[in-house]
Design a protein around this motif. Structure first.
Motif, short mmCIF file in Angstrom:
data_model
loop_
_atom_site.label_atom_id
_atom_site.label_comp_id
_atom_site.label_asym_id
_atom_site.label_seq_id
_atom_site.Cartn_x
_atom_site.Cartn_y
_atom_site.Cartn_z
N CYS A 152 0.81 -1.22 0.00
CA CYS A 152 0.00 0.00 0.00
C CYS A 152 0.84 1.27 0.00
O CYS A 152 0.31 2.37 0.12
N GLN A 153 2.18 1.10 -0.09
CA GLN A 153 3.08 2.24 -0.09
C GLN A 153 4.03 2.13 -1.28
O GLN A 153 4.36 1.02 -1.73
N PRO A 154 4.50 3.28 -1.81
CA PRO A 154 5.47 3.22 -2.91
C PRO A 154 6.79 2.60 -2.43
O PRO A 154 7.03 2.46 -1.23
N THR A 155 7.64 2.23 -3.37
CA THR A 155 8.93 1.63 -3.05
C THR A 155 9.75 2.56 -2.17
O THR A 155 9.88 3.75 -2.45
N PHE A 156 10.30 2.01 -1.09
CA PHE A 156 11.16 2.81 -0.22
C PHE A 156 12.50 3.02 -0.90
O PHE A 156 13.09 2.06 -1.41
N PRO A 157 13.01 4.24 -0.93
CA PRO A 157 14.32 4.47 -1.54
C PRO A 157 15.43 3.91 -0.65
O PRO A 157 15.18 3.46 0.46
N VAL A 261 0.32 3.31 -7.62
CA VAL A 261 -1.13 3.21 -7.45
C VAL A 261 -1.41 2.10 -6.44
O VAL A 261 -1.10 0.94 -6.70
N PRO A 262 -1.98 2.45 -5.27
CA PRO A 262 -2.27 1.42 -4.27
C PRO A 262 -3.26 0.39 -4.80
O PRO A 262 -4.09 0.69 -5.66
N GLY A 263 -3.18 -0.82 -4.27
CA GLY A 263 -4.09 -1.87 -4.67
C GLY A 263 -5.50 -1.63 -4.15
O GLY A 263 -5.73 -0.75 -3.31
N PRO A 264 -6.46 -2.43 -4.61
CA PRO A 264 -7.86 -2.21 -4.23
C PRO A 264 -8.14 -2.47 -2.75
O PRO A 264 -9.13 -1.97 -2.21
N ASP A 265 -7.28 -3.24 -2.10
CA ASP A 265 -7.50 -3.56 -0.68
C ASP A 265 -6.81 -2.57 0.26
O ASP A 265 -6.90 -2.73 1.48
N CYS A 266 -6.14 -1.59 -0.30
CA CYS A 266 -5.43 -0.62 0.53
C CYS A 266 -6.38 0.47 1.02
O CYS A 266 -7.31 0.85 0.30
#
Length: 321
Positions: A152-157, A261-266
């Motif tokens: 539910c979060q973008p890739t951590f740098p 784009v978060p998934g539908p369950d987020c």
């Protein structure tokens, strides 16, 4: 004469009953502290910053707090008169969790939580329970590569190596029958990657958000929202307004190419640009999906912290109305 005697007897019984009630004081509670998330405010001690960095800029954070009953000597039963207090900061927890997500092991000697014991089983004459010293909380981790830790979060740098140390002392927990360990004050030395600073801390349970969002008015002529922030029309989110032009050649999702784009369950992300809202710290604050009220003790003096956007104590404990 008889009437006077009955009146005298009733009066005498009332005096005895009243005296008995006064003599039966409510027993003071034992030293304890609430379990869960506290919202802490940090006040920097002037001239305390050493080293280079931003360790003195943090104005507060959430703290995970727990209480543990020690065992009775020679027994497996808990001892209600000997309680230990554990504290872990969200800074420490986040750095530790981020490293674990990337498969980076922290040092074997790490202790992410601070731990200390109440000096007494009962509050003092000012209704405070004291934890004079606690073990240091420290986490040291190597550099962490970029990773997908949460769907539910973008890739951590990539995250650089960190050495985080919290040294708590002079913890003072306010304990009464009506406020059982939901306010505390403390001294803190916070060290991050070679930078150290000292703070005076006040903390409130439970931790409650006071992030509000600007109210918008609907323009009945166009269906557009008139944003109160800038006084101009703002298109309805997702609708474009009743009079908005539609680009029929645009490819759906094209404008989001490369964006996470978060998934539908987020869970839905909160709206952008939050603002402090004092009303959210009151007992009448509406809570979506639950009953009204914040669960903050109504006798506490609290306010919305302008930087954290969390409800905090208005003064040092006891912060009471």
């Amino acid at each position: 004469m008889r009437a006077h005697r009955e009146t005298f007897l009733r009066f005498s019984s009332l005096v005895v009953l009243t005296a008995g009630l006064v003599a039966c004081d409510q027993p003071s509670p034992k030293c304890n502290i609430a379990r869960g998330l506290f919202s802490a405010r940090y006040t920097l001690v002037p001239g305390s910053v050493t080293g280079t960095g931003t360790c003195g800029e943090l104005l507060g954070e959430e703290l995970w707090v727990a209480a543990y009953n020690q065992r009775k000597p020679g027994s497996t039963n808990p001892d209600p008169d000997h309680i230990q207090v554990g504290i872990i900061s969200t800074t420490t927890q986040d750095i530790k969790s981020r490293a674990e997500c990337s498969g980076v092991a922290s040092t074997a000697s790490e202790t992410p939580y601070a731990l200390g014991s109440f000096a007494s089983s009962k509050p003092d004459s000012d209704d405070f329970c004291h934890v004079p010293t606690l073990t240091p909380s420290q986490v040291t981790v190597a550099e962490a590569e970029a990773a997908d830790c949460d769907p539910c979060q973008p890739t951590f740098p990539t995250e650089p190596a960190h050495d985080v140390r919290y040294e708590w002392s002079n913890v003072r927990v306010f304990v009464t029958a009506g406020a059982n360990g939901t306010q505390f004050a403390a001294d803190l030395k916070r060290s991050i990657d070679g930078c150290s600073a000292q703070f005076k801390v006040t903390a409130l349970y439970p931790s409650v958000s006071c992030a509000g969002y600007p109210v918008v008015d609907m323009n009945p002529a166009t269906g557009d929202d008139a944003g109160l922030e800038d006084g101009g029309p703002v298109a309805d989110a997702g609708l474009g307004g009743m009079d908005a032009e539609v680009d029929t050649d645009a490819t759906i999702g094209e404008e989001d190419a490369g964006e996470f784009v978060p998934g539908p369950d987020c869970p839905a992300p909160p709206p952008p640009n939050p603002i402090p809202d004092e009303t959210l710290c009151s007992q009448d604050a509406p809570i979506t999906g639950g009953p009204s009220g914040t669960n903050i003790n109504p006798e506490f003096m609290v306010q919305c912290d302008q930087q954290q956007l969390r409800c905090v104590l208005s003064s040092d404990p006891p912060s009471l109305r």
